[in-house]
Design a protein around this motif. Structure first.
Motif, PDB file in Angstrom:
ATOM      1  N   GLY A 138       0.784  -1.222   0.000  1.00  0.00           N
ATOM      2  CA  GLY A 138       0.000   0.000   0.000  1.00  0.00           C
ATOM      3  C   GLY A 138       0.812   1.266   0.000  1.00  0.00           C
ATOM      4  O   GLY A 138       2.036   1.254   0.176  1.00  0.00           O
ATOM      5  N   ARG A 184      -6.050  10.870   0.002  1.00  0.00           N
ATOM      6  CA  ARG A 184      -5.057  10.952   1.078  1.00  0.00           C
ATOM      7  C   ARG A 184      -3.734  11.454   0.522  1.00  0.00           C
ATOM      8  O   ARG A 184      -3.218  10.915  -0.450  1.00  0.00           O
ATOM      9  N   THR A 211      -2.735  -0.934  -2.871  1.00  0.00           N
ATOM     10  CA  THR A 211      -3.913  -0.285  -2.307  1.00  0.00           C
ATOM     11  C   THR A 211      -3.617   1.181  -1.992  1.00  0.00           C
ATOM     12  O   THR A 211      -2.499   1.543  -1.632  1.00  0.00           O
ATOM     13  N   HIS A 212      -4.661   1.996  -2.111  1.00  0.00           N
ATOM     14  CA  HIS A 212      -4.524   3.435  -1.857  1.00  0.00           C
ATOM     15  C   HIS A 212      -5.877   3.987  -1.440  1.00  0.00           C
ATOM     16  O   HIS A 212      -6.927   3.454  -1.844  1.00  0.00           O
ATOM     17  N   SER A 213      -5.871   5.025  -0.621  1.00  0.00           N
ATOM     18  CA  SER A 213      -7.102   5.721  -0.242  1.00  0.00           C
ATOM     19  C   SER A 213      -7.186   7.021  -1.033  1.00  0.00           C
ATOM     20  O   SER A 213      -6.310   7.890  -0.902  1.00  0.00           O
ATOM     21  N   THR A 232      -5.269   1.413   4.171  1.00  0.00           N
ATOM     22  CA  THR A 232      -5.711   1.680   2.800  1.00  0.00           C
ATOM     23  C   THR A 232      -6.501   0.514   2.216  1.00  0.00           C
ATOM     24  O   THR A 232      -6.797   0.509   1.021  1.00  0.00           O
ATOM     25  N   ASP A 282      -9.597   2.724  -2.274  1.00  0.00           N
ATOM     26  CA  ASP A 282     -10.650   3.044  -1.322  1.00  0.00           C
ATOM     27  C   ASP A 282     -11.271   4.370  -1.749  1.00  0.00           C
ATOM     28  O   ASP A 282     -10.618   5.418  -1.699  1.00  0.00           O
TER      29      ASP A 282
END
Length: 346
Positions: free
Chosen positions: A159, A266, A261-263, A164, A305
Motif C-alpha cells: 500500500g 489521502r 492499495t490506496h485511499s 488503505t 478506497d
C-alpha cells in the motif's frame, strides 16, 4: 489462535473511534462469523451500527459494557488498534465489567491483557480467558528463503499507507475466487485478520530477525491446503515507523503478484502528516525493485478506497485514473467488485 464460537454473543469496544478509526471493529463486523450484539462507543451511544456502516449486520451502540450486559454477551472484543498498540486506561472499567460478568476478552494490542495483574487475577477468579492475538509463537526462526517453493500462487497486498484496505482487498478477493470454485485461502498477518480468520501470526510483534521467517512459515503451511493464497499486507514501504514490517512481508512471502492499495484523496501518511505520500507510480518502482533481488514480482492490480466520493460515477472515474497510473487493472473491491481484478492476478 482465536477460537470463538460463531454462536457466541460478542460486544465490540470502539470508544470514540467508530467507524472511521476503528478498523478492527469494522473488519470484524463485516467479515467475521461472530454474532455482534452491541458496539461500545461513548461518543455515539444511542445510535446504531447501520447508521454508519450500512452493509453489515446491525447492532445498537451503547455507552459502556454495563449497558451491553442486557444482551447476555459471551465475549468482549477490543475493536481499536491505536498507533503503538497501547491500552487506553479509559477502557479499564469496561474490561473489568466484562470479566466480572463472565465474558472472555479478545484484544489485538501490543499491551497484553494476560500480563495485566488486575485483569489476570479477575480472569482467574471468574474462569474466563484473556486472548491476546498479538502474542506471537515462541518457536519462530529466520527465513530460509523457501516461500518460492510453495505449491500455490501467492498474492500480496502492498500500500501507499496504513489503513488503505489491504486486509479488506484480500478478503474480498478470496470470496471472489471461491465463488469461481477456486481453492483460495486468506493468510492473516495482523490482529484484525487473525480475529477474523482464527489463526495467523502478528508480524508487527515478531522479533525483526524472525519476521520474514514467520511469513514464510504461514505461506508454506497454507499452501498445503489451498491453490491460491491471498496474503494480508501491512503498512507501507515509506512509513517512518512501520516500513520494516512491510519489507519482511515482501521478502518472506515471495509473492507471484502484488495488489497496490490506496485511499483516494489521502496526501500524507496517517499520523505522520509531515510525511507526504509520494506519487503512486513511485511506489510501483519501489516495491518491484525491492522485491527483485529476493523474488521478482510485479504490481498486477490496484485497489482504491473511494469512500471520499459520495457518488459511484465519481468513484468509478477515480478508479479508472488510478488504474491508468498503475498501468494495471483496478477496482474498489467493496464499492464495486473484486472480480474485476481477479483475472489479472491469476
Amino acid at each position: 489462535m482465536v477460537s470463538l464460537d460463531p454462536d457466541d454473543s460478542v460486544v465490540v469496544l470502539a470508544h470514540e473511534q467508530f467507524p472511521d478509526r476503528a478498523k478492527t471493529a469494522v473488519g470484524v463486523l463485516r467479515y467475521a462469523d461472530y454474532d455482534v450484539t452491541a458496539v461500545l462507543d461513548r461518543a455515539r451511544a444511542g445510535e446504531r451500527v447501520a447508521d454508519h456502516v450500512p452493509d453489515v449486520a446491525d447492532a445498537p451502540i451503547v455507552e459502556r459494557m454495563a449497558d451491553a450486559l442486557e444482551f447476555d454477551p459471551d465475549v468482549l472484543l477490543i475493536g481499536i488498534a491505536p498507533i503503538g498498540g497501547g491500552f487506553d486506561e479509559s477502557w479499564r472499567p469496561d474490561v473489568r465489567a466484562a470479566i466480572e460478568a463472565g465474558c472472555d476478552v479478545v484484544a489485538g494490542l501490543h499491551y497484553f491483557l494476560e500480563d495485566d495483574e488486575e485483569f489476570a487475577a479477575l480472569a482467574a477468579d471468574h474462569g474466563v480467558d484473556l486472548i491476546d492475538v498479538r502474542r506471537p509463537p515462541d518457536d519462530l526462526t529466520v527465513s530460509g528463503g523457501r516461500a518460492r517453493d510453495a505449491d500455490a500462487d501467492v498474492i500480496l497486498t502492498v500500500g501507499t499507507d496504513c489503513s488503505t484496505g489491504k486486509m479488506t482487498t484480500m478478503l474480498e478477493l478470496v470470496a471472489a475466487a471461491q465463488e469461481r470454485g477456486i481453492d483460495a485461502g486468506f493468510v492473516p498477518t495482523g490482529q484484525t485478520g487473525i480475529m477474523i480468520a482464527g489463526w495467523g501470526v502478528p508480524v508487527d510483534r515478531v522479533i525483526a530477525d524472525f519476521a520474514a521467517g514467520a511469513v514464510e512459515r504461514m505461506i508454506l503451511d497454507a499452501a498445503e491446503e489451498h491453490d491460491v493464497l491471498f496474503v494480508e499486507g501491512q503498512g507501507t514501504i515509506v512509513h517512518p515507523a512501520y516500513s520494516g514490517v512491510t519489507c519482511s512481508l515482501l521478502h518472506g512471502a515471495m509473492p507471484d503478484a502484488l495488489v497496490m492499495t490506496h485511499s483516494a484523496g489521502r496526501e500524507a501518511i496517517h499520523g505522520y502528516e509531515d510525511f507526504a505520500i509520494p506519487p503512486v507510480e513511485e511506489y510501483v518502482d519501489l516495491y518491484e525493485s525491492l522485491a527483485a533481488p529476493v523474488a521478482p514480482t510485479e504490481v498486477a492490480a490496484g485497489a482504491l478506497d473511494t469512500r471520499a466520493f459520495d457518488d459511484d460515477e465519481a468513484a468509478r472515474a477515480a478508479v479508472e485514473e488510478y488504474a491508468a497510473t498503475l498501468d494495471a487493472p483496478a477496482t474498489d473491491p467493496v464499492r464495486f467488485d473484486a472480480d474485476e481484478i481477479l483475472d489479472a492476478l491469476l
